[in-house]
Motif scaffolding. Structure first.
Motif, PDB file in Angstrom:
ATOM      1  N   LEU A 131       2.165   0.833   5.314  1.00 22.96           N
ATOM      2  CA  LEU A 131       2.088   0.682   3.860  1.00 22.96           C
ATOM      3  C   LEU A 131       1.016  -0.327   3.473  1.00 22.96           C
ATOM      4  O   LEU A 131       0.287  -0.137   2.496  1.00 22.96           O
ATOM      5  CB  LEU A 131       3.448   0.232   3.308  1.00 22.96           C
ATOM      6  CG  LEU A 131       4.606   1.229   3.437  1.00 22.96           C
ATOM      7  CD1 LEU A 131       5.880   0.630   2.861  1.00 22.96           C
ATOM      8  CD2 LEU A 131       4.276   2.544   2.732  1.00 22.96           C
ATOM      9  N   SER A 132       0.910  -1.395   4.242  1.00 17.62           N
ATOM     10  CA  SER A 132      -0.074  -2.425   3.947  1.00 17.62           C
ATOM     11  C   SER A 132      -1.499  -1.924   4.135  1.00 17.62           C
ATOM     12  O   SER A 132      -2.414  -2.310   3.397  1.00 17.62           O
ATOM     13  CB  SER A 132       0.167  -3.641   4.854  1.00 17.62           C
ATOM     14  OG  SER A 132      -0.802  -4.635   4.643  1.00 17.62           O
ATOM     15  N   ALA A 161       5.954  -1.288   7.517  1.00 18.55           N
ATOM     16  CA  ALA A 161       5.259  -2.263   6.674  1.00 18.55           C
ATOM     17  C   ALA A 161       3.769  -2.279   6.980  1.00 18.55           C
ATOM     18  O   ALA A 161       2.936  -2.403   6.071  1.00 18.55           O
ATOM     19  CB  ALA A 161       5.857  -3.648   6.883  1.00 18.55           C
ATOM     20  N   GLU A 204       4.694  -9.536   4.541  1.00 17.89           N
ATOM     21  CA  GLU A 204       4.746  -8.327   3.714  1.00 17.89           C
ATOM     22  C   GLU A 204       5.823  -8.431   2.633  1.00 17.89           C
ATOM     23  O   GLU A 204       5.682  -7.860   1.555  1.00 17.89           O
ATOM     24  CB  GLU A 204       4.982  -7.097   4.596  1.00 17.89           C
ATOM     25  CG  GLU A 204       3.842  -6.784   5.556  1.00 17.89           C
ATOM     26  CD  GLU A 204       2.503  -6.652   4.852  1.00 17.89           C
ATOM     27  OE1 GLU A 204       2.456  -6.070   3.747  1.00 17.89           O
ATOM     28  OE2 GLU A 204       1.494  -7.150   5.390  1.00 17.89           O
ATOM     29  N   ARG A 245       9.593   2.128  -1.866  1.00 19.15           N
ATOM     30  CA  ARG A 245      10.362   0.875  -1.856  1.00 19.15           C
ATOM     31  C   ARG A 245      10.978   0.698  -0.465  1.00 19.15           C
ATOM     32  O   ARG A 245      11.863   1.457  -0.065  1.00 19.15           O
ATOM     33  CB  ARG A 245      11.432   0.907  -2.945  1.00 19.15           C
ATOM     34  CG  ARG A 245      10.850   1.111  -4.343  1.00 19.15           C
ATOM     35  CD  ARG A 245      11.925   1.228  -5.406  1.00 19.15           C
ATOM     36  NE  ARG A 245      12.743   0.017  -5.508  1.00 19.15           N
ATOM     37  CZ  ARG A 245      12.380  -1.061  -6.184  1.00 19.15           C
ATOM     38  NH1 ARG A 245      11.206  -1.095  -6.801  1.00 19.15           N
ATOM     39  NH2 ARG A 245      13.190  -2.098  -6.260  1.00 19.15           N
ATOM     40  N   ARG A 273       4.212 -10.434  -0.037  1.00 15.94           N
ATOM     41  CA  ARG A 273       3.206  -9.649  -0.766  1.00 15.94           C
ATOM     42  C   ARG A 273       3.824  -8.571  -1.655  1.00 15.94           C
ATOM     43  O   ARG A 273       3.141  -7.957  -2.458  1.00 15.94           O
ATOM     44  CB  ARG A 273       2.258  -8.980   0.239  1.00 15.94           C
ATOM     45  CG  ARG A 273       1.333  -9.946   0.955  1.00 15.94           C
ATOM     46  CD  ARG A 273       0.520  -9.213   2.006  1.00 15.94           C
ATOM     47  NE  ARG A 273      -0.456 -10.090   2.659  1.00 15.94           N
ATOM     48  CZ  ARG A 273      -1.175  -9.743   3.727  1.00 15.94           C
ATOM     49  NH1 ARG A 273      -1.025  -8.519   4.250  1.00 15.94           N
ATOM     50  NH2 ARG A 273      -2.028 -10.587   4.243  1.00 15.94           N
ATOM     51  N   ARG A 309       5.283  -5.774  -0.431  1.00 20.54           N
ATOM     52  CA  ARG A 309       5.337  -4.476   0.253  1.00 20.54           C
ATOM     53  C   ARG A 309       6.762  -4.171   0.715  1.00 20.54           C
ATOM     54  O   ARG A 309       7.159  -3.016   0.810  1.00 20.54           O
ATOM     55  CB  ARG A 309       4.389  -4.476   1.452  1.00 20.54           C
ATOM     56  CG  ARG A 309       2.935  -4.318   1.084  1.00 20.54           C
ATOM     57  CD  ARG A 309       2.679  -2.932   0.555  1.00 20.54           C
ATOM     58  NE  ARG A 309       1.270  -2.709   0.235  1.00 20.54           N
ATOM     59  CZ  ARG A 309       0.806  -1.599  -0.289  1.00 20.54           C
ATOM     60  NH1 ARG A 309       1.633  -0.620  -0.589  1.00 20.54           N
ATOM     61  NH2 ARG A 309      -0.481  -1.462  -0.554  1.00 20.54           N
ATOM     62  N   TYR A 343      -0.189   4.259  -0.732  1.00 22.14           N
ATOM     63  CA  TYR A 343       1.253   4.034  -0.770  1.00 22.14           C
ATOM     64  C   TYR A 343       1.535   2.880  -1.726  1.00 22.14           C
ATOM     65  O   TYR A 343       1.605   1.719  -1.331  1.00 22.14           O
ATOM     66  CB  TYR A 343       1.791   3.717   0.624  1.00 22.14           C
ATOM     67  CG  TYR A 343       1.725   4.867   1.579  1.00 22.14           C
ATOM     68  CD1 TYR A 343       2.335   6.080   1.294  1.00 22.14           C
ATOM     69  CD2 TYR A 343       1.052   4.738   2.793  1.00 22.14           C
ATOM     70  CE1 TYR A 343       2.269   7.141   2.196  1.00 22.14           C
ATOM     71  CE2 TYR A 343       0.986   5.790   3.695  1.00 22.14           C
ATOM     72  CZ  TYR A 343       1.593   6.980   3.392  1.00 22.14           C
ATOM     73  OH  TYR A 343       1.529   8.021   4.279  1.00 22.14           O
ATOM     74  N   ASP A 344       1.692   3.193  -2.978  1.00 22.15           N
ATOM     75  CA  ASP A 344       1.936   2.165  -3.986  1.00 22.15           C
ATOM     76  C   ASP A 344       3.335   1.574  -3.789  1.00 22.15           C
ATOM     77  O   ASP A 344       4.306   2.301  -3.577  1.00 22.15           O
ATOM     78  CB  ASP A 344       1.819   2.785  -5.385  1.00 22.15           C
ATOM     79  CG  ASP A 344       1.899   1.736  -6.466  1.00 22.15           C
ATOM     80  OD1 ASP A 344       3.027   1.442  -6.905  1.00 22.15           O
ATOM     81  OD2 ASP A 344       0.843   1.206  -6.858  1.00 22.15           O
ATOM     82  N   SER A 345       3.436   0.248  -3.886  1.00 23.86           N
ATOM     83  CA  SER A 345       4.721  -0.414  -3.628  1.00 23.86           C
ATOM     84  C   SER A 345       5.776  -0.087  -4.674  1.00 23.86           C
ATOM     85  O   SER A 345       6.972  -0.247  -4.425  1.00 23.86           O
ATOM     86  CB  SER A 345       4.524  -1.934  -3.547  1.00 23.86           C
ATOM     87  OG  SER A 345       3.961  -2.427  -4.752  1.00 23.86           O
TER      88      SER A 345
END
Length: 315
Positions: free
Chosen positions: A227-228, A224, A252, A239, A255, A257, A233-235
């Motif tokens: 990715l944040s 997390a 997260e 996934r 948000r 993420r 790294y598009d959510s």
């Protein structure tokens, strides 16, 4: 002064002396001494960053059961021999009881069988077959894996690859979680790969869309975090699902993420571990296993009162 007056003054003086003794000393009425129970919590990590809600529960129970709780961390991660040495050290140093998060349940159980301890042990996880273990507080680890698998199956198509990240499959009860998750995904036709390596390497090796299941708190927290901190790294493309609930992990999830989490009530786990430890000392209670319920949650569940109590317990 008459004899009666002298007697009356004598009685008054004696009464004053008695009142003084009652109010300022315990010579006449003994005060009940409060017994303090030193309890050592030996976790399966080199820090207690992931135990905040557990610690809140333990501290609450410590107030109510007169326990002096100490959290003991490992010097080296994943070392069952050293962990069991810490169990013996804490008891030899005066711990009335020990709460143990076993690094490796099988290895810790074997070592415990060869030890003679003078204080009871409460295990966080499946009970170890040993008379010195007086209780176990656990989640159904296979159920955690099933819940995570069911969520991934429901929310994704089987043509997507599932990358399962785990810092160490032999660590704690990761193997039980993985086995159940893997079985659920396989039966639903999902292709899956297990990675026992840092999340950064896994993400770097894979491009395109991916479903990631981080089955231990450390792996989930690291994934997390990456990715944040990386907008590439598009959510919607990556996934992320996982097991565990630290403050950062919940942020997260809020948000977006993280798509979903499997959680259990760690505040209750901490409270009950100290409660059972103290009762095992002064009552010698019979061995008992307490099973915590697991839940799958998404962002939408964060504001529900039943989950707020679990995720954000009041100290």
């Amino acid at each position: 002064m008459t004899r009666q007056e002298k007697l009356l003054w004598g009685l008054l003086a004696g009464g004053l002396v008695i009142l003084f003794l009652l109010s300022s000393t315990d010579l006449i009425i003994k005060e009940k001494k409060i017994v303090i129970y030193p309890v050592s919590v030996i976790i399966s990590d080199t820090s207690d960053d992931y135990y905040s809600n557990f610690r809140k529960g333990a501290d609450k129970a410590a107030e109510e059961y007169n326990a002096d709780v100490s959290f003991i961390t490992l010097y080296e991660e994943g070392d069952p021999i050293r962990q069991m040495e810490l169990v013996k050290r804490e008891i030899d140093d005066g711990a009335s009881a020990v709460v143990l998060f076993p690094v490796n349940p099988v290895e810790c159980g074997k070592i415990l069988d060869e030890m003679i301890l003078n204080s009871p042990v409460i295990v966080m996880g499946s009970p170890l077959p040993n008379d010195q273990v007086k209780g176990a507080i656990t989640t159904d680890h296979e159920e955690e894996g099933r819940l995570l698998g069911q969520a991934i199956i429901k929310e994704n198509s089987p043509d997507q690859s599932v990358k399962i990240i785990c810092s160490d499959i032999e660590y704690g009860y990761n193997k039980d979680i993985y086995s159940s998750l893997s079985k659920a995904l396989e039966e639903a036709g999902f292709f899956q790969t297990l990675y026992e390596k840092p999340a950064e390497e896994v993400l770097r090796e894979n491009s395109g869309e991916a479903v990631i299941a981080a089955i231990d708190v450390k792996s989930l927290d690291q994934t997390a975090d990456i990715l944040s901190g990386n907008p590439e790294y598009d959510s919607s493309r990556i996934r992320l699902y996982g097991i565990g609930s630290t403050t950062k992990i919940l942020t997260e999830l809020d948000r977006g993420r993280i798509k979903g989490l499997v959680i259990s009530d760690q505040f209750d786990a901490g409270y009950m571990s100290i409660e059972k430890a103290v009762k095992a000392v002064y009552k010698g209670v019979e061995k008992e296993e307490i099973l915590l319920e697991s839940h799958y949650i998404t962002k939408e569940h964060l504001r529900e009162s039943r989950f707020e109590r679990i995720l954000y317990p009041i100290d």
